[in-house]
Design a protein around this motif. Structure first.
Motif, PDB file in Angstrom:
ATOM      1  N   ILE A 185      33.318  21.683   1.710  1.00 45.28           N
ATOM      2  CA  ILE A 185      32.846  22.863   2.406  1.00 45.28           C
ATOM      3  C   ILE A 185      31.321  22.829   2.440  1.00 45.28           C
ATOM      4  O   ILE A 185      30.680  22.526   1.435  1.00 45.28           O
ATOM      5  CB  ILE A 185      33.306  24.148   1.663  1.00 45.28           C
ATOM      6  N   ASP A 186      30.736  23.148   3.586  1.00 48.92           N
ATOM      7  CA  ASP A 186      29.281  23.282   3.687  1.00 48.92           C
ATOM      8  C   ASP A 186      28.882  24.658   3.167  1.00 48.92           C
ATOM      9  O   ASP A 186      29.470  25.667   3.559  1.00 48.92           O
ATOM     10  CB  ASP A 186      28.809  23.156   5.133  1.00 48.92           C
ATOM     11  N   ILE A 187      27.913  24.697   2.280  1.00 48.93           N
ATOM     12  CA  ILE A 187      27.359  25.953   1.792  1.00 48.93           C
ATOM     13  C   ILE A 187      25.831  25.848   1.852  1.00 48.93           C
ATOM     14  O   ILE A 187      25.269  24.760   1.966  1.00 48.93           O
ATOM     15  CB  ILE A 187      27.852  26.323   0.374  1.00 48.93           C
ATOM     16  N   TRP A 188      25.181  27.007   1.760  1.00 42.65           N
ATOM     17  CA  TRP A 188      23.720  27.083   1.864  1.00 42.65           C
ATOM     18  C   TRP A 188      23.175  27.793   0.636  1.00 42.65           C
ATOM     19  O   TRP A 188      23.760  28.761   0.163  1.00 42.65           O
ATOM     20  CB  TRP A 188      23.337  27.851   3.125  1.00 42.65           C
ATOM     21  N   ARG A 189      22.058  27.308   0.124  1.00 39.88           N
ATOM     22  CA  ARG A 189      21.446  27.895  -1.061  1.00 39.88           C
ATOM     23  C   ARG A 189      19.932  27.931  -0.899  1.00 39.88           C
ATOM     24  O   ARG A 189      19.330  26.967  -0.422  1.00 39.88           O
ATOM     25  CB  ARG A 189      21.802  27.064  -2.290  1.00 39.88           C
ATOM     26  N   VAL A 190      19.312  29.027  -1.312  1.00 33.46           N
ATOM     27  CA  VAL A 190      17.860  29.134  -1.351  1.00 33.46           C
ATOM     28  C   VAL A 190      17.419  28.635  -2.724  1.00 33.46           C
ATOM     29  O   VAL A 190      17.895  29.141  -3.747  1.00 33.46           O
ATOM     30  CB  VAL A 190      17.397  30.592  -1.135  1.00 33.46           C
ATOM     31  N   GLU A 191      16.552  27.633  -2.737  1.00 38.56           N
ATOM     32  CA  GLU A 191      16.078  27.092  -4.010  1.00 38.56           C
ATOM     33  C   GLU A 191      14.714  26.453  -3.831  1.00 38.56           C
ATOM     34  O   GLU A 191      14.253  26.247  -2.713  1.00 38.56           O
ATOM     35  CB  GLU A 191      17.082  26.093  -4.592  1.00 38.56           C
ATOM     36  N   ASN A 192      14.098  26.134  -4.961  1.00 36.27           N
ATOM     37  CA  ASN A 192      12.808  25.436  -4.932  1.00 36.27           C
ATOM     38  C   ASN A 192      13.025  23.978  -5.342  1.00 36.27           C
ATOM     39  O   ASN A 192      14.160  23.546  -5.562  1.00 36.27           O
ATOM     40  CB  ASN A 192      11.771  26.141  -5.808  1.00 36.27           C
ATOM     41  N   SER A 244      25.941  28.163  -9.501  1.00 39.39           N
ATOM     42  CA  SER A 244      24.740  28.538  -8.740  1.00 39.39           C
ATOM     43  C   SER A 244      25.193  29.429  -7.595  1.00 39.39           C
ATOM     44  O   SER A 244      26.354  29.404  -7.196  1.00 39.39           O
ATOM     45  CB  SER A 244      24.055  27.289  -8.176  1.00 39.39           C
ATOM     46  N   PHE A 245      24.261  30.197  -7.046  1.00 39.81           N
ATOM     47  CA  PHE A 245      24.574  31.107  -5.959  1.00 39.81           C
ATOM     48  C   PHE A 245      24.219  30.499  -4.619  1.00 39.81           C
ATOM     49  O   PHE A 245      23.302  29.698  -4.511  1.00 39.81           O
ATOM     50  CB  PHE A 245      23.806  32.427  -6.128  1.00 39.81           C
ATOM     51  N   GLY A 246      24.942  30.910  -3.602  1.00 42.00           N
ATOM     52  CA  GLY A 246      24.672  30.430  -2.254  1.00 42.00           C
ATOM     53  C   GLY A 246      25.374  31.289  -1.225  1.00 42.00           C
ATOM     54  O   GLY A 246      25.858  32.387  -1.533  1.00 42.00           O
ATOM     55  N   PHE A 247      25.447  30.752  -0.015  1.00 39.13           N
ATOM     56  CA  PHE A 247      26.038  31.451   1.117  1.00 39.13           C
ATOM     57  C   PHE A 247      27.018  30.535   1.838  1.00 39.13           C
ATOM     58  O   PHE A 247      26.826  29.325   1.881  1.00 39.13           O
ATOM     59  CB  PHE A 247      24.948  31.900   2.093  1.00 39.13           C
ATOM     60  N   SER A 248      28.013  31.142   2.454  1.00 39.74           N
ATOM     61  CA  SER A 248      29.023  30.361   3.164  1.00 39.74           C
ATOM     62  C   SER A 248      28.564  29.913   4.548  1.00 39.74           C
ATOM     63  O   SER A 248      29.179  29.029   5.141  1.00 39.74           O
ATOM     64  CB  SER A 248      30.324  31.166   3.288  1.00 39.74           C
ATOM     65  N   LEU A 274      29.545  31.642  -5.386  1.00 41.23           N
ATOM     66  CA  LEU A 274      29.147  30.851  -6.550  1.00 41.23           C
ATOM     67  C   LEU A 274      29.748  29.469  -6.366  1.00 41.23           C
ATOM     68  O   LEU A 274      30.865  29.332  -5.853  1.00 41.23           O
ATOM     69  CB  LEU A 274      29.712  31.457  -7.837  1.00 41.23           C
ATOM     70  N   PHE A 275      29.013  28.450  -6.773  1.00 40.08           N
ATOM     71  CA  PHE A 275      29.560  27.092  -6.694  1.00 40.08           C
ATOM     72  C   PHE A 275      29.049  26.274  -7.862  1.00 40.08           C
ATOM     73  O   PHE A 275      28.021  26.578  -8.467  1.00 40.08           O
ATOM     74  CB  PHE A 275      29.203  26.435  -5.360  1.00 40.08           C
TER      75      PHE A 275
END
Length: 123
Positions: free
Chosen positions: A5-12, A60-64, A107-108
């Motif tokens: 599954i493709d997911i998106w996460r904001v990170e540095n 970790s947190f992210g978006f679908s 969460l992933f």
């Protein structure tokens, strides 16, 4: 074979998200309404997984989707602050069994994820 599954996460560049302690934008992001960006313990779909826990070891947190990201960070001021503070939008592919879906976030298990690409937080 597990579905990826493709997911998106904001990170540095250290892999930390913008809500982690010491983040230069965490205070600014507090102005996003809870209904738009619920804390994990306020997200009914995540509540049953961890109860009212404050930490989520191994996750970790992210978006679908990019749409979910834009719904959370809908204010251009927040997207600009993320970019200026060194955050980017990372696309990961994750095994379906390593994802827990919430109402506005997910969460992933990052250890089960493969980084595909990095995009600007301004989209």
């Amino acid at each position: 074979m597990q579905k990826l599954i493709d997911i998106w996460r904001v990170e540095n560049s250290d892999g930390d998200g913008p809500y982690k302690g010491g983040s230069p934008v965490a205070k600014l992001l507090e102005e996003i309404p809870t209904a738009q960006a619920p804390l994990p313990m306020q997200d009914n779909k995540l509540l049953g997984i961890f109860g009212r826990a404050v930490t989520y070891p191994g996750y970790s947190f992210g978006f679908s989707s990019l749409e979910s990201y834009n719904a959370w960070f809908s204010n251009p001021k927040h997207q600009n602050a993320l970019k200026e503070s060194g955050y980017f939008l990372a696309q990961y592919q994750v095994n379906q069994h390593s994802i827990r879906h919430g109402s506005a976030q997910l969460l992933f298990k990052k250890e089960d994820a493969a980084l595909i690409r990095k995009l600007s937080c301004i989209i």
